[in-house]
Design an enzyme around this catalytic site. Structure first.
Site, mmCIF file in Angstrom:
data_model
loop_
_atom_site.group_PDB
_atom_site.id
_atom_site.type_symbol
_atom_site.label_atom_id
_atom_site.label_comp_id
_atom_site.label_asym_id
_atom_site.label_seq_id
_atom_site.Cartn_x
_atom_site.Cartn_y
_atom_site.Cartn_z
ATOM 1 N N LYS A 177 0.866 -1.183 0.000
ATOM 2 C CA LYS A 177 0.000 0.000 0.000
ATOM 3 C C LYS A 177 0.897 1.227 0.000
ATOM 4 C CE LYS A 177 -1.433 2.810 2.995
ATOM 5 N NZ LYS A 177 -1.401 4.081 2.208
ATOM 6 N N PRO A 211 -6.156 5.068 7.443
ATOM 7 C CA PRO A 211 -7.300 4.549 8.200
ATOM 8 C C PRO A 211 -8.026 3.406 7.485
ATOM 9 C CG PRO A 211 -7.299 6.949 8.200
ATOM 10 C CD PRO A 211 -6.252 6.523 7.215
ATOM 11 N N GLY A 212 -7.915 3.358 6.149
ATOM 12 C CA GLY A 212 -8.576 2.302 5.381
ATOM 13 C C GLY A 212 -7.684 1.100 5.200
ATOM 14 N N VAL A 213 -7.047 0.999 4.026
ATOM 15 C CA VAL A 213 -6.242 -0.184 3.692
ATOM 16 C C VAL A 213 -5.084 -0.373 4.675
ATOM 17 C CG1 VAL A 213 -4.787 -1.236 1.905
ATOM 18 C CG2 VAL A 213 -6.906 -0.086 1.265
ATOM 19 N N GLU A 252 9.974 2.099 10.500
ATOM 20 C CA GLU A 252 11.017 3.084 10.202
ATOM 21 C C GLU A 252 10.319 4.443 10.218
ATOM 22 O OE1 GLU A 252 13.187 5.740 9.149
ATOM 23 O OE2 GLU A 252 12.702 5.155 7.092
ATOM 24 N N GLU A 385 9.745 17.160 14.352
ATOM 25 C CA GLU A 385 10.200 16.939 12.982
ATOM 26 C C GLU A 385 9.394 17.851 12.056
ATOM 27 O OE1 GLU A 385 11.349 13.157 10.191
ATOM 28 O OE2 GLU A 385 9.403 13.084 11.186
#
Length: 482
Positions: A177, A211-213, A252, A385
């Protein structure tokens, strides 16, 4: 939508398939703020289909000879080389890397990693003795199973190849994804894999959001491992989502690298550090965004860094040249502006750049290369960051103080040391709490593992360690050595 690239399909079980239901999402070119393509965001049915294809393929793929898997990856490399310009075009239009940088670095990163994995894999021993003290005890390295790979937008092919290639070399089947913001290069990569003839189901691609896949892969009972690169916030969410199925999770995540510049550093150290900070428009987790400078060299360093910022050209990704491009999205642009303003409000001294668009620019998500001096390490710009071309310069007086400031961060990805004193460099490198330390501008060698500690996650990507991340070890006793 007539002029948009139609990239709505997913690559599942060796073929391009329609999504289970329409859920269009526009990919925005950050240089123009205009849509360049439309993809579909997958739902549970798409994820289930891809995972099922990977699970079915794993049974056979995991039992193939290593030499056969190596041949497949060599073919992927051959096709990738031929299509590198298409990969670069996609990256420029999806996330804004300038034309030359996109071809020479962004797309080239894929070639670099695939080549290094091929080299590491050639000598990889899947079954090895524990040691002379236990002659019949062996350690076997075996694939994990079905692996979900979730990659970011900032270095698309760098991260895709750091995950897909070792995953399939190790004997896993995978579902990728990519970031929904920058999916186009990954779709070219899927075409490359298809053209190279990888067996059906070993590699699958489903577009979608976190939030989906992303969540569906993280919680899926038939996914044995998640490898994720992205923000620390998302990494924490993935860890929680994956906990119920006790799958292997490799993260990571972000960074806030310290670049320690001692007074005896070479003349180019500050220029090198500032350019590295601004490179890729600051959108690198290993960027040296905090420059710690010994007091004797401090004023000169501030002057030099400000000059580098002023000389750094900012322009569209669609033209050649050594400029930097836009940041990836309006959301990122807004966040960077807020953080630059926070630096001003908290009393840091602005010596270059600042808020707003660069001069002469009226559209696109462009950020002015920005330098702050007299930064306190407790300031927002020193702790968060920023993921933009923003450098914070902090003075120090002693080696101990420099190490203390460098380590005073929730992150621990890459730190940098600049000094002509080799003993001091080595000493400081060992004291820094990070997964990587680069000194005097010397890059890590081919096959070095990329990864961090603390809130940067603890992934080790690249080389032999990167192969082992996608395997489980098995201890076997009573092995017949004959």
């Amino acid at each position: 939508m007539a002029n948009l690239l139609d990239k709505r399909m997913f690559y599942v079980d060796g073929t391009w398939v329609e999504p289970a239901r329409a859920n269009d999402f526009q990919v925005i070119d950050p240089s123009t703020e205009e849509a360049v393509a439309v993809i579909s965001l997958g739902d549970q049915a798409d994820t289930d289909r891809a995972v099922a294809a990977a699970k079915a393929a794993f049974a056979g793929w995991s039992r193939t000879e290593p030499a056969e898997r190596l041949d497949h990856v060599q073919r992927i490399l051959d096709v990738y080389r031929r299509r590198a310009a298409e990969v670069a075009w996609a990256i420029s239009h999806e996330m804004g890397a300038p034309q030359d940088m996109s071809l020479d670095d962004q797309a080239e990163a894929g070639i670099w990693h695939i080549t290094n994995f091929i080299d590491a894999f050639r000598n990889f021993r899947f079954i090895r003795p524990l040691g002379d003290h236990a002659p019949t005890s062996m350690i076997a390295w075996e694939p994990v199973g079905v692996v979900g790979l979730i990659t970011p937008w900032n270095w698309p092919m760098n991260q895709v190849t750091l995950k897909v290639i070792p995953a399939i070399l190790a004997g896993n089947a995978c579902v990728l994804k990519p970031s929904e913001i920058a999916p186009l290069s990954s779709m070219v990569f899927a075409e490359i894999v298809d053209e190279a003839g990888l067996p059906s189901g070993v590699f699958n691609l489903v577009n979608g959001d976190g939030p989906g896949v992303g969540t569906q892969l993280s919680t899926h009972r038939d996914v044995d491992m998640i490898s994720f690169t992205g923000s620390t916030r998302a990494g924490i969410a993935i860890s929680k989502a994956a906990a119920d199925t006790l799958k292997k999770v490799v993260l990571e995540l972000g960074g806030k690298g310290a670049n320690i510049v001692f007074a005896d550093a070479d003349d180019k150290a500050v220029v090198r550090g500032a350019r590295h900070c601004f490179y890729n428009s600051g959108q690198s987790c290993n960027a040296p965004t905090r420059m710690l400078v010994e007091r004797a060299a401090y004023d000169r360093a501030v002057e030099t860094a400000a000059r580098v910022a002023d000389e750094t050209a900012v322009a569209t990704a669609h033209q050649p040249g050594r400029h930097i491009g836009p940041v990836v999205s309006k959301q990122q642009w807004d966040r960077i502006q807020d953080l630059i303003q926070a630096g001003i409000d908290e009393g840091a001294r602005l010596v270059a750049g600042g808020t707003g668009l660069p001069e002469g620019v009226n559209r696109g998500y462009f950020v002015r290369p920005t330098v702050f001096a007299d930064v306190g390490n407790d300031m927002t710009i020193a702790q968060q960051e920023i993921f933009g071309p923003v450098l914070s310069i902090i003075p120090f007086d002693t080696e101990d103080e420099a190490v203390e400031i460098a380590n005073d961060t929730p992150y621990g990805l890459t730190n940098y040391v600049q000094s002509q004193d080799g003993a001091r460099r080595n000493r400081v490198a060992r004291r820094l709490r990070s997964g990587m330390v680069e000194m005097n501008g010397v890059s890590r060698g081919a096959g070095s593992a990329f990864g961090g500690v603390k809130m940067s996650g603890r992934a080790r990507e690249g080389g032999v360690m990167g192969l082992e991340e996608f395997m489980d070890s098995k201890a076997i006793s009573g092995w017949d050595r004959a």
